[in-house]
Design a protein around this motif. Sequence first.
Motif, PDB file in Angstrom:
ATOM      1  N   GLN A 142       0.814  -1.213   0.000  1.00 15.74           N
ATOM      2  CA  GLN A 142       0.000   0.000   0.000  1.00 15.74           C
ATOM      3  C   GLN A 142       0.852   1.269   0.000  1.00 15.74           C
ATOM      4  O   GLN A 142       0.477   2.264  -0.624  1.00 15.74           O
ATOM      5  CB  GLN A 142      -0.957  -0.023   1.189  1.00 15.74           C
ATOM      6  N   ALA A 143       1.988   1.223   0.681  1.00 10.12           N
ATOM      7  CA  ALA A 143       2.889   2.374   0.681  1.00 10.12           C
ATOM      8  C   ALA A 143       3.435   2.642  -0.715  1.00 10.12           C
ATOM      9  O   ALA A 143       3.728   3.790  -1.070  1.00 10.12           O
ATOM     10  CB  ALA A 143       4.039   2.140   1.657  1.00 10.12           C
TER      11      ALA A 143
ATOM     12  N   THR B 121      -0.305   3.053  -3.518  1.00  6.98           N
ATOM     13  CA  THR B 121      -1.127   4.237  -3.244  1.00  6.98           C
ATOM     14  C   THR B 121      -0.320   5.369  -2.627  1.00  6.98           C
ATOM     15  O   THR B 121      -0.452   6.528  -3.008  1.00  6.98           O
ATOM     16  CB  THR B 121      -2.291   3.873  -2.299  1.00  6.98           C
ATOM     17  N   GLY B 122       0.523   5.029  -1.668  1.00  7.07           N
ATOM     18  CA  GLY B 122       1.178   6.060  -0.864  1.00  7.07           C
ATOM     19  C   GLY B 122       2.268   6.838  -1.574  1.00  7.07           C
ATOM     20  O   GLY B 122       2.484   8.019  -1.276  1.00  7.07           O
TER      21      GLY B 122
ATOM     22  N   ARG C 254       2.799  10.811  -1.272  1.00  8.64           N
ATOM     23  CA  ARG C 254       4.021  11.300  -0.618  1.00  8.64           C
ATOM     24  C   ARG C 254       4.744  12.299  -1.505  1.00  8.64           C
ATOM     25  O   ARG C 254       5.184  13.357  -1.048  1.00  8.64           O
ATOM     26  CB  ARG C 254       4.929  10.110  -0.310  1.00  8.64           C
TER      27      ARG C 254
ATOM     28  N   ARG D 160       3.671  10.248   3.912  1.00  6.03           N
ATOM     29  CA  ARG D 160       3.587   8.811   4.235  1.00  6.03           C
ATOM     30  C   ARG D 160       2.365   8.522   5.103  1.00  6.03           C
ATOM     31  O   ARG D 160       1.653   7.538   4.903  1.00  6.03           O
ATOM     32  CB  ARG D 160       4.855   8.366   4.969  1.00  6.03           C
TER      33      ARG D 160
ATOM     34  N   GLY E 297      -0.788   8.866   3.120  1.00  3.02           N
ATOM     35  CA  GLY E 297      -0.855   7.769   2.154  1.00  3.02           C
ATOM     36  C   GLY E 297      -1.410   6.509   2.782  1.00  3.02           C
ATOM     37  O   GLY E 297      -2.284   5.841   2.211  1.00  3.02           O
ATOM     38  N   LEU E 298      -0.939   6.179   3.965  1.00  2.00           N
ATOM     39  CA  LEU E 298      -1.461   5.025   4.698  1.00  2.00           C
ATOM     40  C   LEU E 298      -2.931   5.237   5.054  1.00  2.00           C
ATOM     41  O   LEU E 298      -3.756   4.321   4.943  1.00  2.00           O
ATOM     42  CB  LEU E 298      -0.643   4.793   5.967  1.00  2.00           C
TER      43      LEU E 298
ATOM     44  N   GLN F  79      -5.310   4.784   1.945  1.00  2.00           N
ATOM     45  CA  GLN F  79      -5.598   3.404   1.565  1.00  2.00           C
ATOM     46  C   GLN F  79      -6.493   2.716   2.602  1.00  2.00           C
ATOM     47  O   GLN F  79      -7.369   1.930   2.249  1.00  2.00           O
ATOM     48  CB  GLN F  79      -4.305   2.621   1.392  1.00  2.00           C
TER      49      GLN F  79
END
Length: 304
Positions: free
Chosen positions: A187-188, A191-192, A196, A221, A224-225, A228
Amino acid sequence: MTDTKTVFEKRLRQSATETEALLASLLSDAPLPDEVTRPPHLLAAMRHGVLNGGKRLRPFLVQESAALLDGPVDAALRVGAALECLHCYSLIHDDLPAMDDDDLRRGKPTVHKVFGDDVAILAGDSLLTYAFDIIAAPETALHDRLKTELVLALARAAGLGGMAGGQALDLAAEKLPPDEAGITTLQAMKTGALLRFGCEAGAVIAGSDPTHRERLRAFGRKIGLAYQLADDLLDLTSDAATMGKATGKDTARGKGTLVALHGMDWAEKRLEALTAEAVELLAPYGEKALILQETARFIASREN
C-alpha cells in the motif's frame, strides 16, 4: 469567522478547477515543438482518462505544500498537473482486463471500454511520458536543478520501487495474500508513493532545506497510509454509485487488506491515529499548515 473546513473545501474546489483548465490546455489539439502530430483518437482517449472530474487531490497537495513554504504558485500548478497525468495513466492501466478489469471510473466507462485495450495502453504510456515533459518544459519556471530533483523523485515514486512495483505486488496478492508487513509495503508503494511525492514536491518547488522536505515526506507517508485504509473501509461499506467504481472486488478476489486482517473497529481507530500523527507533524508551521492539516482529516473521512 470562516472555519478551516470551509476554507479547505473552497480551496480544494478552486484547485480542481485550475488544474482541470490547465490539463485541458495541455491536452489540446495543437502539437508542441518537436511533436509531429497528435493522433485524434489517442488524444481523445487521453482526455477521456484525464478530463473526467475528480477531486484532484494530488495536485492540491503539491499546491498547498508549496504554499506552506512560499513556493511559486504557477510552477506548483504545473507540477501538480504533471502528477495528475501520471496518476491518470496509472488508473487507465489499472482498469485494464489484464490488471483489475474495471468497467467504471469516476462513474463513467473506463478508457479501454470506450477506446479498446490497445489505445488505452497507449493513452497511459503517453500520459506517463507527458508528466515528465510538463515538469521539464520551459513553461515550468523553476531552476533546472529543482526540475531534476522533481523528475528523479517522481520517477522513484512511480516506478519499480514505487507505484508500478506496488501494482505488481497487488496482482501477486490475489494468489498469495501477504502478511501485515507485506500489505503495508504494498500500500505504501501502490497508493502512498504518489501522495508522498505530492507533499514533498512543494518543498522542492520552494527550494527549501532538507528538513522541510523530510517533514513533508513524513506527512505524505501518514496520509498515504490513511488514504488506503479509508479506501479499504469504503470498499466494504460504500456502493458503486457513491464511489464511481465497483466496490467489494478486493474481498471477492481474496486480496489481503488491513481491514480484513484486523477488522473495521481496529481500522477506524488506526485511521484516527494516523490522522492525528499527520496533523501533529505540521504543528511547527502554525496557522500556515491549517489547510494541509484539514486535508489529512478529509482523507480519513471522505465518502468516495
